[in-house]
Design a protein around this motif. Structure first.
Motif, PDB file in Angstrom:
ATOM      1  N   VAL A 108      46.199  38.685  44.034  1.00  0.00           N
ATOM      2  CA  VAL A 108      46.912  37.808  44.969  1.00  0.00           C
ATOM      3  C   VAL A 108      45.953  36.763  45.546  1.00  0.00           C
ATOM      4  O   VAL A 108      46.140  35.562  45.368  1.00  0.00           O
ATOM      5  CB  VAL A 108      47.572  38.613  46.112  1.00  0.00           C
ATOM      6  N   ILE A 109      44.905  37.232  46.217  1.00  0.00           N
ATOM      7  CA  ILE A 109      44.004  36.313  46.917  1.00  0.00           C
ATOM      8  C   ILE A 109      43.183  35.470  45.938  1.00  0.00           C
ATOM      9  O   ILE A 109      43.120  34.236  46.066  1.00  0.00           O
ATOM     10  CB  ILE A 109      43.072  37.103  47.866  1.00  0.00           C
ATOM     11  N   PHE A 110      42.557  36.121  44.965  1.00  0.00           N
ATOM     12  CA  PHE A 110      41.701  35.400  44.021  1.00  0.00           C
ATOM     13  C   PHE A 110      42.459  34.331  43.233  1.00  0.00           C
ATOM     14  O   PHE A 110      41.981  33.190  43.130  1.00  0.00           O
ATOM     15  CB  PHE A 110      41.017  36.399  43.073  1.00  0.00           C
ATOM     16  N   PRO A 111      43.632  34.621  42.664  1.00  0.00           N
ATOM     17  CA  PRO A 111      44.367  33.562  41.960  1.00  0.00           C
ATOM     18  C   PRO A 111      44.710  32.375  42.848  1.00  0.00           C
ATOM     19  O   PRO A 111      44.604  31.217  42.423  1.00  0.00           O
ATOM     20  CB  PRO A 111      45.641  34.279  41.476  1.00  0.00           C
ATOM     21  N   TYR A 112      45.118  32.643  44.094  1.00  0.00           N
ATOM     22  CA  TYR A 112      45.460  31.548  44.999  1.00  0.00           C
ATOM     23  C   TYR A 112      44.224  30.733  45.377  1.00  0.00           C
ATOM     24  O   TYR A 112      44.296  29.505  45.530  1.00  0.00           O
ATOM     25  CB  TYR A 112      46.151  32.082  46.252  1.00  0.00           C
ATOM     26  N   ILE A 113      43.080  31.398  45.533  1.00  0.00           N
ATOM     27  CA  ILE A 113      41.830  30.667  45.803  1.00  0.00           C
ATOM     28  C   ILE A 113      41.516  29.729  44.651  1.00  0.00           C
ATOM     29  O   ILE A 113      41.188  28.547  44.851  1.00  0.00           O
ATOM     30  CB  ILE A 113      40.669  31.646  46.049  1.00  0.00           C
ATOM     31  N   CYS A 114      41.608  30.251  43.423  1.00  0.00           N
ATOM     32  CA  CYS A 114      41.297  29.442  42.235  1.00  0.00           C
ATOM     33  C   CYS A 114      42.244  28.262  42.105  1.00  0.00           C
ATOM     34  O   CYS A 114      41.824  27.139  41.789  1.00  0.00           O
ATOM     35  CB  CYS A 114      41.356  30.311  40.984  1.00  0.00           C
ATOM     36  N   LEU A 115      43.525  28.481  42.353  1.00  0.00           N
ATOM     37  CA  LEU A 115      44.506  27.401  42.245  1.00  0.00           C
ATOM     38  C   LEU A 115      44.299  26.359  43.337  1.00  0.00           C
ATOM     39  O   LEU A 115      44.427  25.151  43.093  1.00  0.00           O
ATOM     40  CB  LEU A 115      45.923  27.974  42.319  1.00  0.00           C
ATOM     41  N   ALA A 116      43.946  26.813  44.548  1.00  0.00           N
ATOM     42  CA  ALA A 116      43.691  25.878  45.650  1.00  0.00           C
ATOM     43  C   ALA A 116      42.460  25.022  45.358  1.00  0.00           C
ATOM     44  O   ALA A 116      42.468  23.797  45.563  1.00  0.00           O
ATOM     45  CB  ALA A 116      43.514  26.645  46.956  1.00  0.00           C
ATOM     46  N   VAL A 117      41.390  25.661  44.866  1.00  0.00           N
ATOM     47  CA  VAL A 117      40.171  24.929  44.518  1.00  0.00           C
ATOM     48  C   VAL A 117      40.453  23.954  43.373  1.00  0.00           C
ATOM     49  O   VAL A 117      39.948  22.825  43.362  1.00  0.00           O
ATOM     50  CB  VAL A 117      39.041  25.904  44.141  1.00  0.00           C
ATOM     51  N   PHE A 118      41.277  24.379  42.425  1.00  0.00           N
ATOM     52  CA  PHE A 118      41.654  23.533  41.290  1.00  0.00           C
ATOM     53  C   PHE A 118      42.304  22.238  41.779  1.00  0.00           C
ATOM     54  O   PHE A 118      41.941  21.141  41.330  1.00  0.00           O
ATOM     55  CB  PHE A 118      42.621  24.306  40.390  1.00  0.00           C
TER      56      PHE A 118
END
Length: 230
Positions: A10-20
């Motif tokens: 949950v957290i890691f995918p959203y972090i990656c997408l936000a940084v993207f």
């Protein structure tokens, strides 16, 4: 363990997408001069041409297969007359063919970057990281398709991974769906999100610089000038 799963799925995918997303906006606004692939074609062309051709011919159908498998619900496929058996044949056999093409291209491109001295000198740390990570992602994808599916034929990622993936974009992620997913699939997915997080800070940004105006531009005419003898 539930906290770890919550972070990973949950957290890691959203972090990656936000940084993207934010990373691309920031880099485009502050670093357009380096928005480039830094081509090393003038140093070595033979291996680059072959490896790049194989990679690009393979990766486009592979991405299409991932979109169909993750974004399109199984029930929608069945309503179109695509049975689970038909889908499995396409995913395993056709997908593996393009996967091998992509993997062969990445092996050639990665070997070229690390073994040819002048290309290696021109490469930055992020260039090498991208090559290695892409190679690892493609390898794990092939391993998951061929080995894990053969060892665990009862596993159907469309009933777990696909549902979890769609939940991310509907803001209803369910980390419990990923608990019993085979390890190879988990590694492949986490590495995939990882490269999305790194994307804005590497040469991968050149993917968005498609020269669409090239198709409609005017021809450039070159005229040969004759030397007049006096």
């Amino acid at each position: 363990m539930s906290m770890v799963n919550q972070f990973l799925w949950v957290i890691f995918p959203y972090i990656c997408l936000a940084v993207f997303i934010v990373g691309h906006i920031y880099r485009y606004r502050t670093d357009q001069f380096n928005w480039t692939a830094k081509s090393s074609e003038f140093i070595e062309k033979k291996h680059l041409k072959l490896g790049s051709l194989m990679f690009h011919l393979g990766i486009i159908p592979v991405i299409g297969g991932h979109v169909a498998g993750l974004a399109v619900p199984q029930s929608w496929m069945e309503s179109l007359g695509i049975s689970d058996h038909m889908y499995h044949i396409g995913a395993v056999y056709i997908g593996s063919a393009f996967g091998f093409l992509t993997l062969a291209g990445m092996v050639l491109l990665t070997a070229r970057r690390f073994t040819i001295r002048n290309v290696r000198k021109l490469s930055s740390a992020s260039d090498m990281m991208v090559n290695v990570l892409l190679l690892f992602i493609v390898f794990m994808g092939m391993y998951s398709t061929l080995v894990t599916n053969a060892v665990q034929p009862e596993f159907n990622y469309r009933e777990s991974v696909s549902v979890w993936f769609r939940g991310l974009f509907m803001l209803r992620p369910d980390a419990s769906l990923m608990v019993n997913v085979p390890l190879a699939f988990k590694i492949h997915i986490l590495a995939g999100f990882g490269i999305f997080g790194l994307w804005p800070f590497t040469r991968l940004v050149h993917v968005w610089s498609v020269p669409l105006n090239y198709v409609g531009r005017r021809y450039i005419l070159y005229r040969k000038h004759r030397k007049f003898e006096s």
